[in-house]
Design a protein around this motif. Structure first.
Motif, mmCIF file in Angstrom:
data_model
loop_
_atom_site.group_PDB
_atom_site.id
_atom_site.type_symbol
_atom_site.label_atom_id
_atom_site.label_comp_id
_atom_site.label_asym_id
_atom_site.label_seq_id
_atom_site.Cartn_x
_atom_site.Cartn_y
_atom_site.Cartn_z
ATOM 1 N N ASP A 1 0.829 -1.204 0.000
ATOM 2 C CA ASP A 1 0.000 0.000 0.000
ATOM 3 C C ASP A 1 0.864 1.255 0.000
ATOM 4 O OD1 ASP A 1 -2.840 -1.155 0.506
ATOM 5 O OD2 ASP A 1 -1.583 -2.149 1.990
ATOM 6 N N LEU A 2 2.119 1.089 0.401
ATOM 7 C CA LEU A 2 3.063 2.204 0.448
ATOM 8 C C LEU A 2 4.463 1.636 0.251
ATOM 9 C CD1 LEU A 2 3.416 5.306 1.141
ATOM 10 C CD2 LEU A 2 3.873 4.551 3.481
ATOM 11 N N ILE A 3 5.269 2.305 -0.582
ATOM 12 C CA ILE A 3 6.619 1.829 -0.875
ATOM 13 C C ILE A 3 7.633 2.877 -0.435
ATOM 14 C CG2 ILE A 3 8.230 1.105 -2.677
ATOM 15 C CD1 ILE A 3 5.791 0.223 -4.320
ATOM 16 N N LEU A 4 8.649 2.437 0.299
ATOM 17 C CA LEU A 4 9.760 3.287 0.706
ATOM 18 C C LEU A 4 11.038 2.758 0.063
ATOM 19 C CD1 LEU A 4 8.909 3.688 4.510
ATOM 20 C CD2 LEU A 4 8.502 5.351 2.668
ATOM 21 N N ASP A 5 11.882 3.677 -0.376
ATOM 22 C CA ASP A 5 13.086 3.334 -1.143
ATOM 23 C C ASP A 5 14.344 3.626 -0.334
ATOM 24 O OD1 ASP A 5 15.024 2.920 -3.107
ATOM 25 O OD2 ASP A 5 14.593 4.805 -4.140
ATOM 26 N N THR A 6 15.218 2.613 -0.201
ATOM 27 C CA THR A 6 16.468 2.817 0.544
ATOM 28 C C THR A 6 17.423 3.765 -0.168
ATOM 29 O OG1 THR A 6 17.764 1.028 -0.478
ATOM 30 C CG2 THR A 6 16.303 0.433 1.370
ATOM 31 N N GLY A 7 17.268 3.916 -1.480
ATOM 32 C CA GLY A 7 18.129 4.811 -2.238
ATOM 33 C C GLY A 7 19.441 4.184 -2.684
ATOM 34 N N ALA A 8 19.653 2.904 -2.389
ATOM 35 C CA ALA A 8 20.885 2.232 -2.812
ATOM 36 C C ALA A 8 20.831 1.941 -4.315
ATOM 37 C CB ALA A 8 21.081 0.940 -2.022
ATOM 38 N N PRO A 9 21.978 1.667 -4.938
ATOM 39 C CA PRO A 9 22.007 1.420 -6.384
ATOM 40 C C PRO A 9 21.668 -0.025 -6.741
ATOM 41 C CG PRO A 9 24.220 1.324 -5.523
ATOM 42 C CD PRO A 9 23.333 1.705 -4.363
ATOM 43 N N VAL A 10 21.590 -0.298 -8.014
ATOM 44 C CA VAL A 10 21.419 -1.660 -8.502
ATOM 45 C C VAL A 10 22.589 -2.510 -8.003
ATOM 46 C CG1 VAL A 10 21.305 -3.130 -10.551
ATOM 47 C CG2 VAL A 10 20.196 -0.870 -10.553
ATOM 48 N N GLY A 11 22.274 -3.669 -7.442
ATOM 49 C CA GLY A 11 23.322 -4.529 -6.922
ATOM 50 C C GLY A 11 23.748 -4.194 -5.511
ATOM 51 N N ASP A 12 23.277 -3.046 -4.993
ATOM 52 C CA ASP A 12 23.491 -2.625 -3.611
ATOM 53 C C ASP A 12 24.913 -2.100 -3.336
ATOM 54 O OD1 ASP A 12 22.842 -2.061 -1.019
ATOM 55 O OD2 ASP A 12 22.236 -4.079 -0.472
ATOM 56 N N ALA A 13 25.950 -2.831 -3.762
ATOM 57 C CA ALA A 13 27.329 -2.402 -3.500
ATOM 58 C C ALA A 13 27.610 -1.087 -4.220
ATOM 59 C CB ALA A 13 28.306 -3.480 -3.946
ATOM 60 N N MET A 14 28.322 -0.176 -3.556
ATOM 61 C CA MET A 14 28.413 1.198 -4.057
ATOM 62 C C MET A 14 29.823 1.673 -4.415
ATOM 63 S SD MET A 14 25.591 3.294 -1.812
ATOM 64 C CE MET A 14 26.596 3.494 -0.341
ATOM 65 N N VAL A 15 30.854 0.949 -4.021
ATOM 66 C CA VAL A 15 32.218 1.436 -4.207
ATOM 67 C C VAL A 15 32.969 0.555 -5.209
ATOM 68 C CG1 VAL A 15 34.444 1.859 -3.102
ATOM 69 C CG2 VAL A 15 32.316 2.448 -1.907
ATOM 70 N N THR A 16 33.583 1.206 -6.201
ATOM 71 C CA THR A 16 34.401 0.504 -7.188
ATOM 72 C C THR A 16 35.875 0.664 -6.830
ATOM 73 O OG1 THR A 16 32.768 0.869 -8.939
ATOM 74 C CG2 THR A 16 35.011 0.310 -9.625
ATOM 75 N N VAL A 17 36.532 -0.466 -6.599
ATOM 76 C CA VAL A 17 37.942 -0.473 -6.231
ATOM 77 C C VAL A 17 38.782 -0.663 -7.499
ATOM 78 C CG1 VAL A 17 39.738 -1.672 -4.918
ATOM 79 C CG2 VAL A 17 37.419 -1.432 -3.960
ATOM 80 N N PRO A 18 39.759 0.187 -7.743
ATOM 81 C CA PRO A 18 40.615 0.021 -8.924
ATOM 82 C C PRO A 18 41.238 -1.380 -8.975
ATOM 83 C CG PRO A 18 41.030 2.143 -7.900
ATOM 84 C CD PRO A 18 40.129 1.405 -6.972
ATOM 85 N N GLY A 19 41.098 -2.029 -10.117
ATOM 86 C CA GLY A 19 41.649 -3.361 -10.288
ATOM 87 C C GLY A 19 40.723 -4.479 -9.850
ATOM 88 N N LEU A 20 39.578 -4.132 -9.258
ATOM 89 C CA LEU A 20 38.601 -5.128 -8.819
ATOM 90 C C LEU A 20 37.330 -4.963 -9.643
ATOM 91 C CD1 LEU A 20 37.801 -7.374 -6.765
ATOM 92 C CD2 LEU A 20 37.008 -5.534 -5.241
ATOM 93 N N ASP A 21 36.889 -6.023 -10.312
ATOM 94 C CA ASP A 21 35.766 -5.875 -11.239
ATOM 95 C C ASP A 21 34.399 -6.030 -10.571
ATOM 96 O OD1 ASP A 21 35.821 -8.566 -10.719
ATOM 97 O OD2 ASP A 21 35.712 -9.210 -12.819
ATOM 98 N N THR A 22 34.353 -6.225 -9.269
ATOM 99 C CA THR A 22 33.085 -6.328 -8.553
ATOM 100 C C THR A 22 33.029 -5.254 -7.466
ATOM 101 O OG1 THR A 22 34.123 -8.029 -7.178
ATOM 102 C CG2 THR A 22 32.688 -8.775 -8.967
ATOM 103 N N PRO A 23 31.964 -4.442 -7.425
ATOM 104 C CA PRO A 23 31.868 -3.372 -6.427
ATOM 105 C C PRO A 23 31.694 -3.933 -5.017
ATOM 106 C CG PRO A 23 29.811 -3.577 -7.631
ATOM 107 C CD PRO A 23 30.792 -4.479 -8.313
ATOM 108 N N VAL A 24 32.027 -3.129 -4.022
ATOM 109 C CA VAL A 24 31.917 -3.534 -2.621
ATOM 110 C C VAL A 24 31.139 -2.477 -1.841
ATOM 111 C CG1 VAL A 24 34.112 -4.792 -2.689
ATOM 112 C CG2 VAL A 24 34.101 -2.387 -1.998
ATOM 113 N N ALA A 25 30.865 -2.771 -0.577
ATOM 114 C CA ALA A 25 30.262 -1.825 0.366
ATOM 115 C C ALA A 25 28.812 -1.462 0.008
ATOM 116 C CB ALA A 25 31.117 -0.562 0.486
ATOM 117 N N PRO A 26 27.845 -2.284 0.443
ATOM 118 C CA PRO A 26 26.443 -2.033 0.123
ATOM 119 C C PRO A 26 25.874 -0.812 0.833
ATOM 120 C CG PRO A 26 26.648 -3.880 1.620
ATOM 121 C CD PRO A 26 28.033 -3.528 1.201
#
Length: 264
Positions: free
Chosen positions: A166-191
């Motif tokens: 009946d009501l939707i609230l949005d956490t505001g996180a991105p697709v996949g949840d993880a938000m930080v891209t580490v140089p040299g690492l192809d998978t983001p970390v830190a949801p």
């Protein structure tokens, strides 16, 4: 990396702030249930359990919320082996489990529900929301909208948590949840969904407390002795836990098959 994550968290706070009207609407429903002597049922599987425990019981929280936490769906620390993560992830997509969980409670249209699922695509949270709505209970869904929009439901008919909200609230996180891209690492970390979810939970809590207080029913808030003194803190804890027991008793008294104990 630290500054990158913090900057993205600030954006999450902006997303939450933009939902003030929705937060106040959800809080009004919650306050109505609590003032009626009923409860707000709070459910989350997987790591969404964190949000359930953030609502109640902890410092700065108060009775009126029924935390529904199934260990089989949320017990993560063993990771592998008996009670491991593979089993939990399997069970949260078993049709019919939500019905078995709710079979333990005598629900009322005066109740409300808060269902947390970042993807909004796992079967048990979806069925929880559906079953609550079938009982005439208003459902507030806490999801990550961008992630949910791009995720595929595990349910056979393709419906998601948002289809039964009946009501939707949005956490505001991105697709996949993880938000930080580490140089040299192809998978983001830190949801980020935990950050947005916790802020939403506490905004709902604060708005609900305000409404209860304005209705001359100030809540028994679990408070630290360093703030209110030892005697007052003990008194509040005892009163809050007792009130929770009294509210919970109503959910059990007339559940299911009648007995001479439950009366008619």
């Amino acid at each position: 990396m630290t500054q990158d994550y913090i900057q993205k968290c600030r954006a999450i706070l902006d997303t939450v702030a933009a939902q003030e009207a929705q937060i106040q609407q959800g809080a009004q429903w919650f306050a109505d249930s609590i003032l009626a002597g009923r409860m707000v049922h709070v459910f989350g599987s997987g790591h969404s359990r964190i949000m359930v425990e953030e609502m109640w019981p902890r410092y700065g929280s108060f009775p009126g919320f029924n935390p529904i936490v199934e260990l089989s769906l949320t017990f993560h620390n063993l990771v592998v082996g008996a009670n491991g993560q593979r089993q939990a992830m399997f069970l949260e997509n078993v049709p019919g489990l939500a019905n078995r969980i709710l079979r333990n409670f005598a629900l009322s249209k005066l109740d409300t529900a808060l269902i947390i699922s970042s993807s909004g695509c796992n079967v048990v949270p979806i069925e929880m929301a559906e079953l609550f709505q079938q009982q005439g209970i208003k459902v507030v869904a806490l999801v990550t909208q961008e992630h949910a929009a791009q995720s595929m439901s595990k349910r056979a008919d393709g419906k998601k948590l948002s289809d039964f909200a009946d009501l939707i609230l949005d956490t505001g996180a991105p697709v996949g949840d993880a938000m930080v891209t580490v140089p040299g690492l192809d998978t983001p970390v830190a949801p980020g969904s935990t950050v947005g979810g916790a802020v939403l939970i506490n905004c709902l809590k604060a708005e609900t407390a305000k409404l209860l207080t304005e209705a001359s029913r100030p809540p028994n808030v679990l408070s630290a002795s360093v703030v209110v003194g030892t005697d007052r803190a003990v008194s509040l804890f005892e009163a809050a836990y007792d009130e929770h027991a009294h509210r919970l008793a109503k959910l059990y008294e007339k559940v299911g098959t009648a007995s001479y104990v439950s009366g008619e």
